[in-house]
Structures are given as structure tokens and as C-alpha cells.
Design an enzyme around this catalytic site. Structure first.
Site, PDB file in Angstrom:
ATOM      1  N   ARG A   1      31.275  50.005  50.466  1.00 31.05           N
ATOM      2  CA  ARG A   1      31.843  50.751  49.341  1.00 31.05           C
ATOM      3  C   ARG A   1      30.819  51.732  48.816  1.00 31.05           C
ATOM      4  NH1 ARG A   1      29.413  49.013  44.544  1.00 31.05           N
ATOM      5  NH2 ARG A   1      28.887  46.796  44.372  1.00 31.05           N
TER       6      ARG A   1
ATOM      7  N   ASN B   1      28.589  53.326  45.756  1.00 29.77           N
ATOM      8  CA  ASN B   1      27.919  52.720  44.606  1.00 29.77           C
ATOM      9  C   ASN B   1      27.468  53.832  43.659  1.00 29.77           C
ATOM     10  OD1 ASN B   1      27.127  50.201  43.416  1.00 29.77           O
ATOM     11  ND2 ASN B   1      24.999  50.643  43.970  1.00 29.77           N
TER      12      ASN B   1
ATOM     13  N   ASP C   1      17.603  49.202  39.853  1.00 28.51           N
ATOM     14  CA  ASP C   1      19.031  49.500  40.008  1.00 28.51           C
ATOM     15  C   ASP C   1      19.318  50.925  39.532  1.00 28.51           C
ATOM     16  OD1 ASP C   1      21.813  49.460  40.026  1.00 28.51           O
ATOM     17  OD2 ASP C   1      21.976  47.404  39.351  1.00 28.51           O
TER      18      ASP C   1
ATOM     19  N   GLU D   1      28.336  49.717  34.961  1.00 27.51           N
ATOM     20  CA  GLU D   1      27.440  50.661  35.649  1.00 27.51           C
ATOM     21  C   GLU D   1      27.685  52.094  35.186  1.00 27.51           C
ATOM     22  OE1 GLU D   1      25.152  50.963  38.080  1.00 27.51           O
ATOM     23  OE2 GLU D   1      24.942  48.954  38.889  1.00 27.51           O
TER      24      GLU D   1
HETATM   25  C1  BGC Z   1      25.448  47.042  42.789  1.00 31.30           C
HETATM   26  C2  BGC Z   1      25.494  45.557  42.784  1.00 31.30           C
HETATM   27  C3  BGC Z   1      24.113  45.049  43.154  1.00 31.30           C
HETATM   28  C4  BGC Z   1      23.102  45.602  42.195  1.00 31.30           C
HETATM   29  C5  BGC Z   1      21.703  45.181  42.456  1.00 31.30           C
HETATM   30  C6  BGC Z   1      24.407  47.494  41.823  1.00 31.30           C
HETATM   31  O1  BGC Z   1      24.349  48.871  41.813  1.00 31.30           O
HETATM   32  O2  BGC Z   1      26.706  47.591  42.463  1.00 31.30           O
HETATM   33  O3  BGC Z   1      26.468  45.124  43.679  1.00 31.30           O
HETATM   34  O4  BGC Z   1      24.081  43.642  43.135  1.00 31.30           O
HETATM   35  O5  BGC Z   1      23.161  46.994  42.194  1.00 31.30           O
HETATM   36  O6  BGC Z   1      21.246  45.646  43.666  1.00 31.30           O
HETATM   37 CA    CA Z   2      23.718  50.560  40.219  1.00 32.53          CA
END
Ligand code: BGC
Ligand code: CA
Length: 290
Positions: free
Chosen positions: A100, A102, A200, A18
Site C-alpha cells: 500500500r 504510505n 516515522d 498520520e
Molecule cells: C506505517 C505503519 C508503521 C509505522 C512505523 C507508519 O507510517 O503506516 O504501518 O508501523 O509507520 O514504521
Molecule cells: Ca508515517
């Protein structure tokens, strides 16, 4: 321009690769493996990728103007100094181990925006929030009721902030005030068909087009500022998770992917870092000013 085939630049089984962010000072790309508790740094000049194990889940990082990195980690914002010393700067939903941090990114004034999500991604929705870490290390809760806080970026004129809550299957937009760091008037800009994945990570290029990674959809999709689809770039792995421009002229789009839940037999390259040259350039990334 004919789309290029994405090049695999770092072969890796990152669980949840990521947060690709270009560091202009070192001309390297910083990216993370969220649940793999790792920060990677890829140097395109040498082809080398170096890894720091963080010991905590890290959703996103930003380069710190005062040196080192700032992390959006499982328990809040953490500082990671150049000598490897790590400390909690300020807790975020600190005592809630079901949540958590992200995705996140800095705005042009050096505020670090990052949100939270529940580990249980299929559980109740709306438990998370989007936060803003100001240069004085104060945290402000900016958006409540978020399920999976994800891609974030700003228009080149800084009048709009784009934001993805993945479970809503939309890319939303707010009016943004750069001076105060406030957002208002949230509306949906893009509705993403679940058949092409979950929206995402995201980046906005220098012309204002949006580049959105579709988790589960093996693609990066490009949209005009009004939300009209422009182009789709296909990938050989399904969990394309985020993208960010890098390279000396910000001409390369780096794309992270995730191996979580996918066998090596099914997708041997899942979790790797990819790159392609879409024919446009990115905006200069921002550092955290604190
Ligand atoms: C998260 C994942 C999630 C994905 C899709 C990511 O940013 O860290 O855990 O499955 O996005 O929603
Ligand atoms: Ca992400």
C-alpha cells in the site's frame, strides 16, 4: 524556552493516525487514519473534527490546487473532489494487494511525493519505492528498495530532500533539484537508536530544523540541519506517528498517534491528535499543482 505539555485536541482511537497537513485556505488541519480508511479535518477555531470515510486505505493526502484532495491510497493516487466523488488518478503497484501507499508530501513546485510499503512489516525488506506524482499526473519511480516509505520534507532553500525508510532506523538526505524534481547523492544524516522508536513522519521547520515522530518511542525529536539532536518532546502515548505545523502563523505542531495493537486499558488516548507550541514556526505547506 520550556517545552509545553502536549494538548490533546481530538480524542480518537485512530488505528494509524498520520499525515497532518495544514490547509491555509480553510485554516484547518487535514489528517488521516491510514488503515481506518478515513480523512479527518480539524478546525481549531471551533474545535470540531469532521471525518470522511474513504473506503480505501489512505497513507497521506495533499490539498489539490484544482480543488479537493489527492490521496496516496492503497492502490495508487486518487482524487477526492469537493462533492465527495473519488476516482483512481493513476495506479501505483496497483495489482499488488500485499503493498500500500504510505506517507507523502508535496514539494514547492506542487509535485506529490509518496511511497509504498508491504502490509507485512516484518517480511522481506526493500519491496517498496518512493514515487513522484507530477502535475500532469505522470508517476515517476524515484527511489527503489524501500521497506517502509515514511517521513519526507525539504530544506527551506529547497536544496535538500530528507527521507525516512523506517526499517533502516535512519533519516537520510538527498541533494534536491527543485527545477527538475530530481534527487541524488543519498546519505545518512541521523541514526536513530531503536530504543527511542522507529523514525516515522517528519516535518522541517522554517529554520531548517527537523522534527521527527518516533513510532513506539512516545516522542517527537528535534534535530539541527547537520543531524545534531536538539530537543525531545515526550507524549503520553507510545505510537507517535507524524507531525506537521499549523495555525495562522504555523506556530503549532500537530502530532498524530496510532492505536493499532494497543489496548484502550493500556493507553486510553492512543490514536488521538495532539498539539503543542515548540517556539518555532513551520514552512508554508505546498499544494498538489495538478
Ligand atoms: C506505517 C505503519 C508503521 C509505522 C512505523 C507508519 O507510517 O503506516 O504501518 O508501523 O509507520 O514504521
Ligand atoms: Ca508515517
Amino acid at each position: 524556552m520550556k517545552p509545553e505539555v502536549p494538548e490533546l485536541v481530538v480524542k480518537m482511537r485512530a488505528e494509524v493516525g498520520e499525515g497532518p497537513i495544514w490547509d491555509p485556505k480553510t485554516q484547518t488541519l487535514v489528517w488521516v487514519d491510514i488503515t481506518g480508511s478515513a480523512i479527518h479535518r480539524y478546525d481549531p477555531a471551533t474545535g470540531q473534527n469532521t471525518t470522511i470515510q474513504t473506503g480505501v486505505h489512505v497513507g497521506a493526502v495533499a490539498v489539490r490546487a484544482s480543488g479537493g484532495l489527492v490521496l496516496a491510497a492503497e492502490d495508487g493516487f486518487r482524487g477526492l473532489d469537493l462533492d465527495g466523488t473519488q476516482s483512481l488518478l493513476v495506479g501505483v503497484e496497483h495489482d499488488n494487494t500485499a503493498m500500500r501507499m504510505n506517507d507523502g508530501k508535496c514539494d514547492r513546485r506542487g509535485r506529490f511525493w509518496a511511497g509504498t510499503m508491504a502490509y507485512d512489516e516484518a517480511g522481506p525488506s526493500g519491496l517498496g519505492s518512493l514515487y513522484r506524482l507530477d502535475p500532469d499526473l505522470q508517476v515517476v519511480q524515484m527511489v527503489e528498495g524501500v521497506s517502509i516509505s515514511n517521513g519526507i520534507d525539504w530544506s527551506p532553500d529547497d536544496c535538500l530532500m530528507y527521507f525516512i525508510d523506517s526499517r533502516s532506523q535512519t533519516v537520510d538526505v538527498f541533494d534536491f533539484d527543485l527545477d527538475t524534481g530530481s534527487v541524488q547523492n543519498r546519505r545518512t544524516l541521523i541514526e536513530v537508536d531503536a530504543a527511542i522508536g522507529l523514525p516515522d513522519g517528519m516535518t522541517v521547520d522554517a529554520q531548517g530544523d527537523l522534527w521527527v515522530a518516533m513510532w513506539g518511542g512516545a516522542r517527537i525529536a528535534c534535530y539541527a540541519p547537520d543531524g545534531t539532536p536538539r530537543e525531545v518532546f515526550r507524549f503520553p502515548v507510545s505510537q507517535t506517528s507524524s507531525c506537521g505545523f499549523g495555525g495562522s502563523g504555523l506556530e503549532d505542531l500537530y502530532v498524530t498517534t496510532a492505536a493499532r495493537g494497543i489496548s484502550e486499558a493500556a493507553e486510553p488516548d492512543a490514536g488521538s491528535l495532539y498539539r503543542f507550541t515548540p517556539g518555532v514556526t513551520g514552512q508554508m505547506p505546498n499544494e498538489f499543482a495538478g
